[in-house]
Design an enzyme around this catalytic site. Structure first.
Site, PDB file in Angstrom:
ATOM      1  N   GLU A   1       0.834  -1.340  -0.078  1.00 54.19           N
ATOM      2  CA  GLU A   1      -0.058   0.009   0.006  1.00 54.19           C
ATOM      3  C   GLU A   1       0.678   1.254   0.062  1.00 54.19           C
ATOM      4  O   GLU A   1       0.696   2.291   0.827  1.00 54.19           O
ATOM      5  CB  GLU A   1      -0.787   0.109   1.202  1.00 54.19           C
ATOM      6  CG  GLU A   1      -1.928  -1.112   1.135  1.00 54.19           C
ATOM      7  CD  GLU A   1      -3.242  -1.067   2.106  1.00 54.19           C
ATOM      8  OE1 GLU A   1      -3.182  -0.394   3.099  1.00 54.19           O
ATOM      9  OE2 GLU A   1      -3.983  -2.034   1.969  1.00 54.19           O
TER      10      GLU A   1
ATOM     11  N   GLU B   1      -3.694  -9.372   0.126  1.00 53.63           N
ATOM     12  CA  GLU B   1      -4.202  -9.060   1.469  1.00 53.63           C
ATOM     13  C   GLU B   1      -5.734  -8.899   1.366  1.00 53.63           C
ATOM     14  O   GLU B   1      -6.126  -8.183   0.532  1.00 53.63           O
ATOM     15  CB  GLU B   1      -3.728  -7.698   1.765  1.00 53.63           C
ATOM     16  CG  GLU B   1      -3.875  -7.520   3.643  1.00 53.63           C
ATOM     17  CD  GLU B   1      -3.164  -6.171   3.973  1.00 53.63           C
ATOM     18  OE1 GLU B   1      -1.931  -5.872   3.663  1.00 53.63           O
ATOM     19  OE2 GLU B   1      -3.914  -5.492   4.831  1.00 53.63           O
TER      20      GLU B   1
HETATM   21  C1  GAL Z   1      -4.295  -2.758   5.390  1.00 56.06           C
HETATM   22  C2  GAL Z   1      -2.742  -2.507   5.846  1.00 56.06           C
HETATM   23  C3  GAL Z   1      -2.343  -3.570   6.903  1.00 56.06           C
HETATM   24  C4  GAL Z   1      -3.310  -3.276   8.031  1.00 56.06           C
HETATM   25  C5  GAL Z   1      -4.750  -3.605   7.387  1.00 56.06           C
HETATM   26  C6  GAL Z   1      -5.803  -3.497   8.650  1.00 56.06           C
HETATM   27  O1  GAL Z   1      -4.687  -1.773   4.667  1.00 56.06           O
HETATM   28  O2  GAL Z   1      -1.987  -3.160   4.449  1.00 56.06           O
HETATM   29  O3  GAL Z   1      -1.195  -3.268   7.185  1.00 56.06           O
HETATM   30  O4  GAL Z   1      -3.226  -2.036   8.447  1.00 56.06           O
HETATM   31  O5  GAL Z   1      -5.114  -2.582   6.622  1.00 56.06           O
HETATM   32  O6  GAL Z   1      -7.126  -3.818   8.014  1.00 56.06           O
END
Ligand code: GAL
Length: 832
Positions: free
Chosen positions: A419, A527
């Protein structure tokens, strides 16, 4: 006569000592360091008086020793952690027999901003907290005398991380001694350019360093050894290297009928590199080798050794709960065992280079690893984060990550960022400061790629190309990806054309029709999900799905900092576990998924804040106890027979309760309450659970799964009485007396019938006798304010964990657990 015998005796001792000495020593250098939490500008001096400093063994994380109950900002949940400045010192003597040898110190990771001195001489500094690095001590070593290493660690500027980083020398340290002619640091690169089931070609590149004043001629052997230690093939070549120079040599070996490395059979060979001069071995170095081939297909996803495999992975942060960031191999192994048991086959090292031990374990246990370099580039995410060091250090850090890790068979992808804010198309070059703009533009000028018109590309796309190029040059065998929450093709990272695989974080709406916007591209869900759950906590009705923004706003102002375990609570950018898995499972072009997260971690207690101090995202809680959804994955990701029903059966008489079951290898499940059938339920298409809504009556809830009418599994949940006694259950009752091994002991409260009470919250106190100590306690409750080092813990949803660590001395360890109104328990651990 007597003198004669004495002479013989001394000779024998000397001979056996010198002959047992290896040509390369890789000594664990973690014992007996001195530590001071604070700053003292003269502590680098060799003569400095550190007599009053605390003595400890590494790995060490000083932040985990702090009391989290202190309010913001000294809590991980407060966005910052107890950081500060700390000093470490260690004396050591290099034996006279090592005169003329090279001595190096290898740090696997220091968080962060470390400076290292030997005998008052500054060796260097390293801001990055996750990178491994080496210093050459040779020129400064006083052989046969006391030498002093001093390390200053500066984690004072907070916050500098979005999660709990830990502070200190939190990974292992090694003292490496070699002859002047030796394999250089990370000096082998072993690849398998062609692999079939019948044959494999193994290519070995070796970088040899000659730190002597004379040129050297030598013979280089590369020997392939199988898992049982049997030699399979060897090659040797002669070469010369000038004084003070390095030489790089290429060799190759062939092996027929190789045993391929896979997630079910992670078979490891090794390459032994041997340097010989006049028949004498002067260096020996080992590189693990897994022979496998893989590909990502735009339409069909991931293939390993020609077989289609869905990547069923999890993202994890590096902390280990009660240990903080301090690495411990057994703690990592336990995490991977729990994940493997759930059917997980992948790990994303979010969002930084991991401990080397994690990768060794993934090699041995069979995981598909995405090794990640950065959480930010030039644009910051926290006030004092790595973005400030990125311009000066990114080349070095990325290079070192790849050189260190490229021989691990478990690594299948490099991620050059998570991100990254530079992905967004609304950030343009004007927002760069002069130094940053120059850095990127200088690079653009050096681009000699004909297919890239540097002027046409945004600087952030150029920067992407630069980072991908660094990785590709060092390791052309693995694809490059990034985790992106901007999932449009205008994303600067995508526009660079440098991504081998498009990585999406969340945005499930864009997965199915991915090829409309990204024709012929490959997709991985880097993710997803971000489900929120507290183990054993339930909110009904279980099928109520709040929609953004209600879902998000709601938890913020509620007094109870817990999230429901029915897979009915997630962040607005995420989704339920079932929604994520449905898409990943049903669409072949989705190579796989890395869930956010496998384990709960310290920090980021979304959607709450202080006094919550750890996350709610894990499929498994901070203590390592599975939440209910773990069994949904087990039922979908494994072939094991699974039947899991929840919640517990201790409710108010007459209250409506939703009962869920996760199961597999069966057509349907029948539920009985006190012997009365509540009906059979089969799963609907694309739904991974069944549920009943019933008024609560105390007694026994029994579930039976059937396949073709035959019983497969039975599970019972009983209404329990009040807790009257404690039960301790260890994962292993025999551990190694190496000062590092751990026994994980589950603590429960039982009722008069011997049933564990799922709602018990008794405070349990622990004492220990013998050759071990309490390394920490936990219960998986993200709101528990007590230090994870405290020898007492309240049960949370009926469970707590106490972890016993061995001393170096073998013996018996007795752990006792007591609580005011309960009968105590004790357990004996053998440390051998
Ligand atoms: C994502 C991020 C992670 C964590 C997650 C929580 O956007 O890449 O590191 O913060 O959100 O939902």
């Amino acid at each position: 006569m007597k003198k004669h015998y004495l002479f013989l005796f001394i000779c024998t001792v000397l001979f056996s000592c010198s002959s047992s000495k290896k040509v390369r020593e890789n000594v664990d250098f973690t014992e007996g360091w001195k530590f001071y939490l604070g700053d003292d500008s003269i502590a680098y001096n060799a003569q400095y008086d550190d007599a009053k400093w605390r003595i400890l063994d590494l790995p060490h994380d000083w932040s985990i020793e702090a009391d989290f109950s202190l309010k913001n900002p000294a809590t991980p949940g407060g966005g910052a952690l107890p950081g500060g400045i700390g000093w470490y010192r260690k004396d050591f003597i290099v034996d006279k027999s090592d005169e003329g040898k090279n001595v190096y110190i290898d740090f696997d990771g220091i968080y962060w901003n470390s400076k290292v001195w030997i005998n008052g001489h500054l060796l260097g500094e390293r801001p990055n907290g996750y990178i491994s690095f080496r210093y050459d001590l040779t020129p400064y070593i006083k052989v046969g005398e006391k030498n002093v290493i001093a390390v200053r660690v500066d984690n004072s500027k907070q916050p500098n991380s979005r999660w709990y980083s830990g502070s200190g020398i939190y990974r292992n340290v090694w003292l490496v001694t070699t002859n002047a002619l030796h394999v250089d640091h990370w000096g082998t690169y072993v690849t398998t350019p062609t692999v079939t089931r019948d044959n494999a070609e193994i290519k070995i590149e070796t970088n040899i360093k000659n730190s002597s004043d004379l040129s050297q001629t030598f013979e280089l052997y590369s020997i392939l050894i199988d898992k049982d230690g049997k030699e399979i093939a060897r090659i040797n070549n002669s070469e010369s290297v000038g004084a003070g120079e390095n030489v790089s040599m290429g060799q190759s070996l062939k092996v027929s009928n190789p045993i391929l490395w896979s997630i079910d059979n992670p078979y490891l060979y090794k390459i032994v590199t041997r340097i010989e001069q006049n028949g004498k071995v002067v260096d020996e170095y080992e590189t693990p080798l897994g022979i496998r081939y893989f590909s990502f297909d735009p339409n069909k996803g991931f293939f390993l050794n020609g077989e289609s495999i869905k990547i069923k992975g999890v993202c994890n942060h590096h902390d280990l709960g009660f240990l903080g960031a301090a690495v411990n191999t057994r703690a990592l192994e336990r995490q991977l065992e729990i994940l493997k048991e759930m059917g997980c086959n992948g790990i994303r090292t979010s969002h930084n280079p991991p401990a080397p031990e994690l990768l060794d374990l993934c090699d041995k246990m069979g995981f598909i690893v995405m090794d990640e370099a950065f959480d930010m580039w030039r644009k910051k995410k926290s006030p004092y984060d790595y973005s400030q060091y990125f311009p000066e250090w990114h080349e070095r850090d990325l290079t070192d990550l790849i050189l260190r890790d490229r021989n691990h068979p478990s690594i299948f992808m490099w991620s050059i960022g998570n991100e990254i804010l530079e992905q967004w198309s609304d950030i343009n070059a004007d927002t760069l400061d002069l130094q940053q703009a120059n850095m990127v533009l200088n690079f653009a000028n050096t681009l000699n790629k004909k297919d890239i018109d540097a002027k046409e590309l945004h600087v952030n796309s150029l920067l992407t190309i630069k980072l991908a190029d660094i990785a590709k040059k060092l390791d052309p065998t693995r694809p490059i990806t990034t985790g992106n929450n901007e999932t449009e093709p205008s994303n600067h990272i995508f526009r660079s054309g440098a991504m081998d695989i498009i990585g999406f974080n969340y945005h499930g709406n864009n997965w199915v029709n991915f090829h409309e916007k990204f024709p012929n591209q490959k997709l991985i869900i880097t993710e997803s999900t971000s489900g929120l759950m507290s183990r054993g906590y339930y909110e009904m009705p279980s099928d109520s799905m709040n929609i953004w923004p209600e879902r998000w706003d709601k938890p913020f102002d509620r007094p109870v900092h817990h999230c429901s375990s029915y897979d009915n609570c997630h962040v607005p950018w995420g989704s339920t576990h079932e929604d994520t898995w449905r898409l990943v499972k049903n669409y072949d072009h989705i190579s796989g998924v890395y869930l956010w997260t496998g384990f709960d971690y310290l920090g980021e207690p979304t959607p709450f804040w202080w006094p919550s101090r750890s996350s709610y995202f894990g499929v498994i809680d901070l203590a390592g106890f599975p939440k209910d959804v773990y069994y949904m994955y087990q039922s979908e990701w494994t072939n094991k027979d699974v039947l899991h029903i929840f919640p517990h059966w201790n409710w108010k008489e007459g209250q409506t309760v939703d009962i869920w079951a996760y199961f597999n290898n069966a057509d349907e499940v029948e539920l009985f309450l006190n012997g009365l059938s509540l009906g059979k339920k089969a799963k609907e298409k694309d739904v991974y659970h069944v549920f009943w809504r019933v008024p609560f009556h105390k007694g026994t809830l029994k579930a039976v799964s059937y396949k073709d009418g035959k019983e497969v599994l039975t599970r019972e949940v009983k209404t329990t009485g009040d807790p009257i006694s404690i039960r301790l259950t260890a994962d292993r009752q025999t551990i190694k007396a190496d000062g590092k091994d751990l026994s994980f002991i589950t603590v429960e409260a039982l009722d008069a019938e011997g049933n564990p009470v799922p709602v018990a919250d008794n405070l349990i106190n622990f004492t220990i006798e013998g050759d071990g100590f309490i390394a920490g306690t936990d219960n998986g409750d993200p709101t528990d304010p007590n230090s994870l080092k405290k020898p007492s813990r309240k049960l949370f949803s009926g469970k707590a964990l106490v972890v016993v660590q061995s001393h170096k001395k073998a013996g018996k360890i007795i752990l006792k657990a007591i609580s005011p109104n309960l009968k105590g328990d004790s357990i004996e651990i053998d440390s051998k």
